[in-house]
Structure formats: structure tokens, C-alpha cells
Design a protein around this motif. Structure first.
Motif, mmCIF file in Angstrom:
data_model
loop_
_atom_site.group_PDB
_atom_site.id
_atom_site.type_symbol
_atom_site.label_atom_id
_atom_site.label_comp_id
_atom_site.label_asym_id
_atom_site.label_seq_id
_atom_site.Cartn_x
_atom_site.Cartn_y
_atom_site.Cartn_z
ATOM 1 N N GLY A 4 85.963 150.306 71.693
ATOM 2 C CA GLY A 4 84.800 150.946 71.081
ATOM 3 C C GLY A 4 85.197 152.260 70.423
ATOM 4 O O GLY A 4 84.596 152.691 69.434
ATOM 5 N N ALA A 5 86.222 152.900 70.975
ATOM 6 C CA ALA A 5 86.703 154.159 70.394
ATOM 7 C C ALA A 5 87.598 153.862 69.196
ATOM 8 O O ALA A 5 87.436 154.436 68.119
ATOM 9 N N THR A 6 88.546 152.961 69.407
ATOM 10 C CA THR A 6 89.415 152.528 68.303
ATOM 11 C C THR A 6 90.100 151.248 68.751
ATOM 12 O O THR A 6 90.419 151.095 69.927
ATOM 13 N N SER A 7 90.309 150.309 67.833
ATOM 14 C CA SER A 7 90.859 149.024 68.262
ATOM 15 C C SER A 7 92.367 149.113 68.441
ATOM 16 O O SER A 7 93.066 149.827 67.722
ATOM 17 N N PHE A 8 92.836 148.372 69.431
ATOM 18 C CA PHE A 8 94.280 148.247 69.652
ATOM 19 C C PHE A 8 94.544 146.958 70.393
ATOM 20 O O PHE A 8 93.863 146.693 71.373
ATOM 21 N N PRO A 9 95.511 146.142 69.980
ATOM 22 C CA PRO A 9 96.364 146.353 68.809
ATOM 23 C C PRO A 9 95.614 146.135 67.490
ATOM 24 O O PRO A 9 94.450 145.734 67.493
ATOM 25 N N LYS A 10 96.314 146.379 66.404
ATOM 26 C CA LYS A 10 95.738 146.163 65.070
ATOM 27 C C LYS A 10 96.027 144.728 64.620
ATOM 28 O O LYS A 10 96.798 144.021 65.252
ATOM 29 N N ALA A 11 95.403 144.334 63.525
ATOM 30 C CA ALA A 11 95.622 142.978 63.014
ATOM 31 C C ALA A 11 97.100 142.782 62.680
ATOM 32 O O ALA A 11 97.792 143.739 62.309
ATOM 33 N N PRO A 12 97.594 141.534 62.792
ATOM 34 C CA PRO A 12 99.005 141.277 62.465
ATOM 35 C C PRO A 12 99.329 141.717 61.039
ATOM 36 O O PRO A 12 98.539 141.483 60.126
ATOM 37 N N GLY A 13 100.455 142.378 60.890
ATOM 38 C CA GLY A 13 100.910 142.755 59.543
ATOM 39 C C GLY A 13 100.435 144.127 59.077
ATOM 40 O O GLY A 13 100.910 144.633 58.057
ATOM 41 N N VAL A 14 99.518 144.753 59.812
ATOM 42 C CA VAL A 14 98.984 146.050 59.363
ATOM 43 C C VAL A 14 100.082 147.120 59.367
ATOM 44 O O VAL A 14 100.294 147.826 58.368
ATOM 45 N N ALA A 15 100.802 147.224 60.478
ATOM 46 C CA ALA A 15 101.846 148.256 60.585
ATOM 47 C C ALA A 15 102.905 148.045 59.500
ATOM 48 O O ALA A 15 103.346 149.010 58.846
ATOM 49 N N GLU A 16 103.273 146.787 59.274
ATOM 50 C CA GLU A 16 104.304 146.470 58.265
ATOM 51 C C GLU A 16 103.819 146.848 56.863
ATOM 52 O O GLU A 16 104.587 147.325 56.039
ATOM 53 N N LYS A 17 102.536 146.636 56.609
ATOM 54 C CA LYS A 17 102.007 146.935 55.266
ATOM 55 C C LYS A 17 101.980 148.453 55.023
ATOM 56 O O LYS A 17 102.283 148.925 53.921
ATOM 57 N N VAL A 18 101.624 149.212 56.059
ATOM 58 C CA VAL A 18 101.652 150.685 55.940
ATOM 59 C C VAL A 18 103.090 151.126 55.672
ATOM 60 O O VAL A 18 103.357 151.944 54.783
ATOM 61 N N PHE A 19 104.011 150.550 56.429
ATOM 62 C CA PHE A 19 105.432 150.873 56.286
ATOM 63 C C PHE A 19 105.916 150.522 54.870
ATOM 64 O O PHE A 19 106.622 151.295 54.229
ATOM 65 N N ASP A 20 105.491 149.363 54.388
ATOM 66 C CA ASP A 20 105.912 148.910 53.056
ATOM 67 C C ASP A 20 105.479 149.922 51.988
ATOM 68 O O ASP A 20 106.248 150.265 51.088
ATOM 69 N N TYR A 21 104.238 150.398 52.114
ATOM 70 C CA TYR A 21 103.781 151.397 51.133
ATOM 71 C C TYR A 21 104.675 152.639 51.192
ATOM 72 O O TYR A 21 105.163 153.127 50.166
ATOM 73 N N LEU A 22 104.889 153.132 52.424
ATOM 74 C CA LEU A 22 105.643 154.387 52.567
ATOM 75 C C LEU A 22 107.099 154.216 52.146
ATOM 76 O O LEU A 22 107.701 155.115 51.559
ATOM 77 N N LYS A 23 107.646 153.063 52.416
ATOM 78 C CA LYS A 23 109.064 152.832 52.153
ATOM 79 C C LYS A 23 109.320 152.400 50.702
ATOM 80 O O LYS A 23 110.264 152.872 50.068
ATOM 81 N N ASN A 24 108.440 151.512 50.182
ATOM 82 C CA ASN A 24 108.789 150.863 48.908
ATOM 83 C C ASN A 24 107.868 151.197 47.738
ATOM 84 O O ASN A 24 108.209 150.907 46.597
ATOM 85 N N VAL A 25 106.705 151.721 48.004
ATOM 86 C CA VAL A 25 105.756 151.951 46.902
ATOM 87 C C VAL A 25 105.626 153.456 46.656
ATOM 88 O O VAL A 25 106.155 153.987 45.678
ATOM 89 N N GLY A 26 104.920 154.131 47.544
ATOM 90 C CA GLY A 26 104.945 155.592 47.571
ATOM 91 C C GLY A 26 104.292 156.346 46.428
ATOM 92 O O GLY A 26 104.460 157.563 46.324
#
Ligand SMILES: Cc1ncc(COP(=O)(O)O)c(C=O)c1O
Length: 381
Positions: A4-26
Motif C-alpha cells: 500500500g505504501a509502495t509495491s515491491f518487487p516491481k514488474a519484470p524488466g522495470v529495473a533493466e529498462k531504467v538501467f538501459d536509459y541511464l546506460k544507453n540512451v541518456g
């Protein structure tokens, strides 16, 4: 069990997609002409489209990103209402609604609370008599973050349409879990947050808004939008009118992935699973002495938020014991919603709140039941 405060874990692939932006898009949005900026823009635009698909609306440009539902409600409330206006709210509102409204009282903006019953249910037939000549809108949570009770936004939306009132809905506890149809439910502005049942990262949220309200609303913030850079006043263009400054683009990438997961799985299947687990959990709690289940006693019109009150023990100490003895995280206290607790009869004592989550299993629920049972039997000694 603190989804109710915040969901955990997150949907599959969410962490990787954040990482992809930071690493490869930016790159930023609207602000560069090199290739990867277009990729960030297309993911952001696709995310607006995914939100439209989830909320049954067809205007991606009217999806505005903010950092969370609190910011969205502030932008909406402070942008829509003016001195002399009157607002109706339910008695189940979170401080994300109460605090901005109380802050506006000194500016001549008044509100009245529509009383819900001891289970948090709003009687829609009672609303009409509270509408004043200067009532401009109704703000309402879709579900209580204290006891999980669903409020009948569809009927309230209809009433708003009939009376020419703006209808603003806080979907913090339901987006991703319940079907929320922007147009057919008569909603004018829908505030959402990415990190709860939308299963995305923290720090990304937003609102969906009708053309009419977007046109009439004043901005809370102005600044660079990457568009119409030759003019020194805020553009009227949507969503730029309400999106000044660099957005949380890693958050948008993460939300993009979690929305795809939710749409693939369907909210119906997600809700069915969560409600089946909730049914098992509340059934067991209802059979335990020393404990009161707060709010609705069955799974009709509720979410997987389950609040209990240990009659003769401190809920905060019980929450701590659950964590220390059984490794179960919950939240105790007033959950930023004192008005809801006043309605439910749990103020100022508060409750111990479980928030069931999408990735929990029936074994997890049985473990939680057993843990509460054992904790409770300690009290017998
Ligand atoms: C009903 C309701 N409204 C608003 C909020 C605020 O959410 P956020 O912290 O994401 O802005 C919450 C979260 O606790 C909530 O449950």
C-alpha cells in the motif's frame, strides 16, 4: 506486505529498462537533435499512449508527467480552484488532498466533507444536498489507503456531469488494479502514481486531463519546456503547459515497462489474483479473537489493503514484532489519512495495515496468517 505504501518487487524488466536509459540512451526530451533523443521521446510518447490505453482515453498529449500523485493533486487543485470556490471531498481522503485544501482556505477556497460510513462507504444519494451554488468540483480517492474500500466514482462522475462540476479522482490505490475509464466515468482529471499498483519506479506519476480543464487551469510552475523557446511566457501547448523542467526520464522508461506488463496481464487477471488472496487473508483474520478487521468484511468493493486493530495491544509494537519475529513488513499508524481514521473510528489510535501485492503467493498469505495468529496468542499468555 507493505504494498500500500509502495509495491515491491516491481514488474519484470522495470529495473533493466531504467538501467538501459541511464546506460544507453541518456538524453533529454524535446531538447536535442541527436538520434537517441528521439528514442527517449518515442518511449515517453509511447508511455503516454499506454496510460491512455489503461485509462480508456485517446489523448496522449493530455497525459502530464509529474513525480507522484501528490504533485499531481497539488497542480490540479491549485490550478483549477479560485477564491470563492467551494469543493466537495469524501471523508476518506489522504493528506495529499487534505493538506493542499487546508492550505487554500486562507485564499478563500472552502471545502466540505461528504461523510462515509464506518466501513468507508460513500452514499452517493446524499451528495446532492451538499452542492452549493459556488461548488466547482468534487475531489475523491478511488479507494481508501487505510481500509481498501472502493468509492463509487462512476456514480459520482455521473452526478458531476449532471451538475456541471469538475471531477478529480485520486487513483493512487487503484491504477493498475481496477478498470478506470476516464471518459465513461465522467472524470475530468485523474491523478496517478507510478510506484504502487502500476508496479513502476518511485518518482514518476502524473495526471490525465480533459481538454476543457487543461485550457481553464492555471499553471503551478512555469519554465523551460524545450518547445517554443522564442517566447518568454508559458506555452499553452499540451502537455508542455504543465511539464516545465527536465522530467524523470529513467522513471518514464521504468513505467513504460510496467505498463506493458499490466496491459499484457490485464487488470482483470491482476485484480482477480489479488482479491482471491485478500479473501483468504480476511477470512482468517475474521476468525481470530483480539483483532478487529477495519472496513469491509468481505472482498466486495475493496482492494488488497487490509487494516486491523489489535484490541488490547499497541499496533505499532505489533507491527514491529511482525517484522522482527517473522520478517513481515507492514505499516502502522494513521497512514497520512487522519480523516479516514476519524470516519472508521480508529483515530488517533491508527491501525496495522497490510498491503497485499501482485507478486505474493498463497503460501505467503498462509505464512502471514500463521504469524498474526502466533503473535496474537502471545497476548493470551
Ligand atoms: C490514496 C492516496 N493518495 C495519495 C497518496 C500519495 O502518493 P504519492 O506519495 O505517490 O504521492 C497515497 C499514497 O500513500 C495514497 O494512498
Amino acid at each position: 506486505m507493505d504494498n500500500g505504501a509502495t509495491s515491491f518487487p516491481k514488474a519484470p524488466g522495470v529495473a533493466e529498462k531504467v538501467f538501459d536509459y541511464l546506460k544507453n540512451v541518456g538524453t533529454n526530451l524535446n531538447r536535442s537533435s541527436h538520434g537517441s533523443s528521439y528514442e527517449a521521446e518515442s518511449v515517453a510518447y509511447e508511455t503516454r499512449e499506454l496510460l491512455c490505453s489503461l485509462f480508456q482515453y485517446d489523448k496522449p498529449e493530455n497525459v502530464v508527467f509529474t513525480k507522484n500523485v501528490t504533485e499531481s493533486l497539488n497542480v490540479l487543485i491549485k490550478g483549477i480552484f479560485r477564491s470563492g470556490d467551494h469543493i466537495l471531498i469524501s471523508s476518506m481522503e489522504h493528506n495529499a488532498v487534505m493538506r493542499p485544501l487546508n492550505g487554500l482556505r486562507s485564499k478563500g477556497i472552502a471545502y466540505d466533507k461528504l461523510a462515509c460510513d464506518r466501513e468507508g462507504v460513500l452514499d452517493v444519494n446524499e451528495i446532492g444536498k451538499h452542492i452549493l451554488p459556488n461548488t466547482k468540483g468534487i475531489i475523491m480517492t478511488h479507494a481508501s489507503n487505510v481500509c481498501g474500500t472502493i468509492l463509487d466514482i462512476e456514480s459520482v462522475g455521473k452526478l458531476c456531469r449532471q451538475n456541471g462540476l469538475a471531477f478529480i479522482v485520486d487513483t493512487a490505490q487503484t491504477a493498475g488494479l481496477f478498470d478506470i475509464e476516464f471518459l465513461s466515468m465522467g472524470i475530468d482529471a485523474l491523478a496517478f502514481t507510478g510506484h504502487k499498483s502500476l508496479l513502476g519506479p518511485q518518482g514518476i506519476g502524473g495526471f490525465v486531463i480533459s481538454d476543457k480543464l487543461a485550457r481553464e487551469m492555471e499553471t503551478l510552475m512555469e519554465g523551460g519546456t524545450g518547445s517554443l523557446s522564442d517566447i518568454e511566457v508559458q506555452p499553452d501547448l499540451m502537455p508542455d503547459k504543465f511539464e516545465s523542467g527536465t522530467l524523470n526520464i529513467p522513471g518514464i522508461f521504468g513505467l513504460n515497462e510496467s505498463l506493458k506488463y499490466i496491459i499484457r496481464e490485464t487488470t482483470e487477471a491482476i485484480r482477480e489474483k489479488e482479491m482471491a488472496l485478500t479473501g483468504v487473508f480476511i477470512e482468517a483474520l475474521l476468525n481470530m479473537d483480539h483483532i478487529d478487521l477495519i472496513g469491509r468484511k468481505n472482498i466486495m468493493n475493496r482492494t488488497g489493503i487490509v487494516s486491523i486493530d489489535f484490541r488490547s495491544a499497541d499496533n505499532g509494537i505489533m507491527a514491529q514484532s511482525l517484522r522482527e519475529a517473522f520478517g513481515i513488513t507492514t505499516r502502522s499508524g494513521l497512514h497520512c489519512a487522519p480523516s479516514a481514521h476519524q470516519t472508521l473510528g480508529t483515530f488517533p489510535r491508527g491501525t496495522l495495515r497490510f498491503g497485499l501485492g501482485h507478486f505474493m503467493s498463497e503460501d505467503d498469505i498462509h505464512y502471514a496468517i500463521d504469524s498474526v495468529y502466533r503473535l496474537r496468542s502471545i497476548m493470551d499468555r
